[in-house]
Design a protein around this motif. Sequence first.
Motif, mmCIF file in Angstrom:
data_model
loop_
_atom_site.group_PDB
_atom_site.id
_atom_site.type_symbol
_atom_site.label_atom_id
_atom_site.label_comp_id
_atom_site.label_asym_id
_atom_site.label_seq_id
_atom_site.Cartn_x
_atom_site.Cartn_y
_atom_site.Cartn_z
ATOM 1 N N TYR A 220 3.429 -25.897 -45.651
ATOM 2 C CA TYR A 220 4.486 -24.881 -45.642
ATOM 3 C C TYR A 220 4.069 -23.667 -44.826
ATOM 4 O O TYR A 220 4.836 -23.134 -44.009
ATOM 5 N N THR A 221 2.837 -23.208 -45.044
ATOM 6 C CA THR A 221 2.334 -22.023 -44.345
ATOM 7 C C THR A 221 2.302 -22.236 -42.844
ATOM 8 O O THR A 221 2.786 -21.404 -42.069
ATOM 9 N N THR A 222 1.741 -23.364 -42.427
ATOM 10 C CA THR A 222 1.580 -23.645 -40.999
ATOM 11 C C THR A 222 2.923 -23.786 -40.309
ATOM 12 O O THR A 222 3.136 -23.240 -39.215
ATOM 13 N N ALA A 223 3.841 -24.515 -40.918
ATOM 14 C CA ALA A 223 5.140 -24.752 -40.287
ATOM 15 C C ALA A 223 5.950 -23.480 -40.137
ATOM 16 O O ALA A 223 6.742 -23.350 -39.204
ATOM 17 N N ASN A 224 5.749 -22.519 -41.046
ATOM 18 C CA ASN A 224 6.551 -21.293 -41.024
ATOM 19 C C ASN A 224 5.852 -20.111 -40.381
ATOM 20 O O ASN A 224 6.458 -19.059 -40.194
ATOM 21 N N GLY A 225 4.553 -20.253 -40.056
ATOM 22 C CA GLY A 225 3.847 -19.183 -39.362
ATOM 23 C C GLY A 225 3.697 -17.915 -40.172
ATOM 24 O O GLY A 225 3.877 -16.809 -39.661
ATOM 25 N N ILE A 226 3.310 -18.068 -41.456
ATOM 26 C CA ILE A 226 3.195 -16.912 -42.349
ATOM 27 C C ILE A 226 1.841 -16.926 -43.057
ATOM 28 O O ILE A 226 1.097 -17.902 -42.980
ATOM 29 N N ASN A 227 1.531 -15.833 -43.746
ATOM 30 C CA ASN A 227 0.425 -15.810 -44.700
ATOM 31 C C ASN A 227 0.965 -16.205 -46.072
ATOM 32 O O ASN A 227 2.062 -15.779 -46.448
ATOM 33 N N LEU A 228 0.201 -16.994 -46.825
ATOM 34 C CA LEU A 228 0.622 -17.421 -48.155
ATOM 35 C C LEU A 228 -0.472 -17.100 -49.160
ATOM 36 O O LEU A 228 -1.634 -17.472 -48.970
ATOM 37 N N LEU A 229 -0.095 -16.410 -50.244
ATOM 38 C CA LEU A 229 -1.000 -16.122 -51.350
ATOM 39 C C LEU A 229 -0.600 -17.026 -52.501
ATOM 40 O O LEU A 229 0.428 -16.803 -53.158
ATOM 41 N N ALA A 230 -1.395 -18.081 -52.752
ATOM 42 C CA ALA A 230 -1.023 -19.118 -53.713
ATOM 43 C C ALA A 230 -1.959 -19.112 -54.907
ATOM 44 O O ALA A 230 -3.158 -19.340 -54.767
ATOM 45 N N ALA A 231 -1.406 -18.855 -56.102
ATOM 46 C CA ALA A 231 -2.174 -18.844 -57.348
ATOM 47 C C ALA A 231 -1.693 -19.977 -58.232
ATOM 48 O O ALA A 231 -0.502 -20.074 -58.538
ATOM 49 N N SER A 232 -2.615 -20.841 -58.665
ATOM 50 C CA SER A 232 -2.249 -22.036 -59.417
ATOM 51 C C SER A 232 -2.828 -22.043 -60.825
ATOM 52 O O SER A 232 -3.891 -21.476 -61.083
ATOM 53 N N GLY A 242 -5.517 -25.821 -57.566
ATOM 54 C CA GLY A 242 -5.565 -25.716 -56.119
ATOM 55 C C GLY A 242 -4.920 -24.422 -55.678
ATOM 56 O O GLY A 242 -3.693 -24.306 -55.670
ATOM 57 N N SER A 243 -5.751 -23.421 -55.380
ATOM 58 C CA SER A 243 -5.267 -22.094 -55.008
ATOM 59 C C SER A 243 -5.884 -21.685 -53.682
ATOM 60 O O SER A 243 -6.918 -22.217 -53.271
ATOM 61 N N GLU A 254 -9.589 -18.653 -47.698
ATOM 62 C CA GLU A 254 -10.423 -19.252 -48.742
ATOM 63 C C GLU A 254 -9.557 -20.182 -49.580
ATOM 64 O O GLU A 254 -8.394 -19.873 -49.881
ATOM 65 N N LEU A 255 -10.135 -21.320 -49.971
ATOM 66 C CA LEU A 255 -9.471 -22.274 -50.851
ATOM 67 C C LEU A 255 -10.339 -22.506 -52.079
ATOM 68 O O LEU A 255 -11.560 -22.356 -52.031
ATOM 69 N N TYR A 256 -9.675 -22.911 -53.171
ATOM 70 C CA TYR A 256 -10.431 -23.276 -54.376
ATOM 71 C C TYR A 256 -9.764 -24.458 -55.047
ATOM 72 O O TYR A 256 -8.546 -24.468 -55.264
ATOM 73 N N ILE A 257 -10.558 -25.468 -55.342
ATOM 74 C CA ILE A 257 -10.100 -26.588 -56.144
ATOM 75 C C ILE A 257 -11.320 -27.134 -56.873
ATOM 76 O O ILE A 257 -12.421 -27.177 -56.316
ATOM 77 N N ALA A 258 -11.141 -27.490 -58.138
ATOM 78 C CA ALA A 258 -12.270 -27.947 -58.957
ATOM 79 C C ALA A 258 -11.842 -29.170 -59.756
ATOM 80 O O ALA A 258 -10.662 -29.528 -59.786
ATOM 81 N N ASP A 259 -12.819 -29.813 -60.423
ATOM 82 C CA ASP A 259 -12.479 -31.003 -61.187
ATOM 83 C C ASP A 259 -12.563 -30.781 -62.685
ATOM 84 O O ASP A 259 -12.436 -31.720 -63.467
ATOM 85 N N SER A 260 -12.771 -29.547 -63.113
ATOM 86 C CA SER A 260 -12.761 -29.219 -64.530
ATOM 87 C C SER A 260 -12.026 -27.902 -64.728
ATOM 88 O O SER A 260 -11.914 -27.095 -63.795
ATOM 89 N N ILE A 265 -11.182 -16.142 -59.286
ATOM 90 C CA ILE A 265 -10.425 -15.159 -58.520
ATOM 91 C C ILE A 265 -10.877 -15.217 -57.068
ATOM 92 O O ILE A 265 -12.069 -15.186 -56.760
ATOM 93 N N ILE A 266 -9.922 -15.367 -56.186
ATOM 94 C CA ILE A 266 -10.170 -15.390 -54.741
ATOM 95 C C ILE A 266 -9.748 -14.045 -54.178
ATOM 96 O O ILE A 266 -8.610 -13.611 -54.382
ATOM 97 N N ILE A 267 -10.644 -13.379 -53.476
ATOM 98 C CA ILE A 267 -10.352 -12.072 -52.883
ATOM 99 C C ILE A 267 -10.716 -12.122 -51.405
ATOM 100 O O ILE A 267 -11.850 -12.454 -51.054
ATOM 101 N N GLN A 268 -9.745 -11.816 -50.565
ATOM 102 C CA GLN A 268 -9.970 -11.867 -49.127
ATOM 103 C C GLN A 268 -9.128 -10.807 -48.420
ATOM 104 O O GLN A 268 -8.056 -10.415 -48.900
#
Length: 490
Positions: A220-232, A242-243, A254-260, A265-268
């Motif tokens: 979605y972000t790439t196709a629309n040429g925007i910045n996306l702040l995604a919190a999951s 997956g945030s 920065e991306l974050y995904i885990a298996d547990s 918090i992602i700060i950029q």
Amino acid sequence: MKGVSAVLFALFLAIQHKPILAYKAAVLEYYSITGDSPQTTIKKNLEAYSIYADTAKSQSVDILVFPEYGLTTIVSDPTDYAVDLTDSSADSVLTKLSNIASERQIYVVVNLLEKERESNTATKYYNTDLVLDKNGAVILKYRKINLFQEDMLTPGDANQTQTFTTTFGVTFGIFTGYDILFHYPSRNIFKNSDVTDVVYSSAWTSYMPFLTSLSTQQGYTTANGINLLAASYGRPKEGHGGSGIFLPNGKAAELYIADSASTKIIIQEVPKISSRAEKSVCSGITPFGLPGNLNKSNVINYKTYTIFDSSRYNFKNVDMSQRTSTLDVCHSGFCCTFEITLDVSSVVSSDIYKLAAFDGIVKIDDTNHHVRICSLLACENDSNDSCGNRLESTNTKFTKLTAKGNLKREDKTFYVPITVDSFLLPMQQTKFCNNRNETNSTYVELTTLQAQTDVLVFGLLGKTVSAAASVHALGFFVLVAFIIVKSVAI
């Protein structure tokens, strides 16, 4: 001396009025705390939110985004969890949220369940996002329009306000979870030409091969040429999580995904963009190089569901012994071309890839949806049914991949890239363009800029409108066509 003072004063003014080129954002991947009652659950999560807001303040964050269902946990019955936003008492949820924003001077985006009494007997419930400014004032209330497995909730109005502007000079769009797949609101927000960034709260459920969280967000972000702040919402063993903070050039800050189950918090810093990056120009030369560091993490225990009806696709085998291949794959006159360059020395006999294409109508919940897809898929074996499943790893190194074509186009047709690797990450080094100049077709191209390994999915997905479609079908991306059965709320 007076001349020197004047110069110094002018330099001081120039520094003071230097335009700010970036803002600092935070998104929270969050695993909710469960209390012994709905009220206790909300109270405990509000307390946790305050702690993460303190972390954001300590790093001079401008805007903090919390996930969908973070305050309540994912619940099907909103009755005891829903908040009356007309209650402004000192102990109300709204007052506490206001304090979180005002005491830390941070814009806050928070999701909650809202109740609204329409009469003495009727109460409606909504999945609602609030945007609070640095003074704690609610500057936007957005109600989720496209509900999935939220049978007791009422959809928000498609014509509600979906954008807001901050004091740090950025205009944001906003939507929630499942909304990202629909024209209303995920494309409709761009009627406001000032929108360059989007805040997105989600409790997404990941489906292979086309509906994993991070690849959907980045597509979605790439196709629309925007910045996306995604919190999951972070509950990987049930397919949630997956945030990230995504940038318009196919990369992520920065991306974050885990298996547990975990909270992160992602700060950029997010570079400001003056306008949405147009994707209509496809350059003739595409550089490429060695694989980059994608910060791959362990996701073995992250549960993904697989929904893929291979019998409805046309397939073409990829000859893994050939260093370079140019292959067309078609279905019902819908065709894509793939250019594949691979390192044949990395290929083993167990590595099987196929191209797949589909163009047709899928009926979901008594609504017809016209969908299109062409994709490279990793397969477990020679059977088409084995394609699109999640594999722990593959040996093949693709030096370069390109998917392209003059694709069918009708009113509101929109294509996005979709990429997934074995770590449930999207490819960050890609180039995408969609030249929407023609009446009946559009040239679309997705190309890698680096060599890629562990590739599971690489392709183009499109949505269009069938004559019988409802307003909800107007914005369906092709990937949702494969949700044949209902499972967990997205």
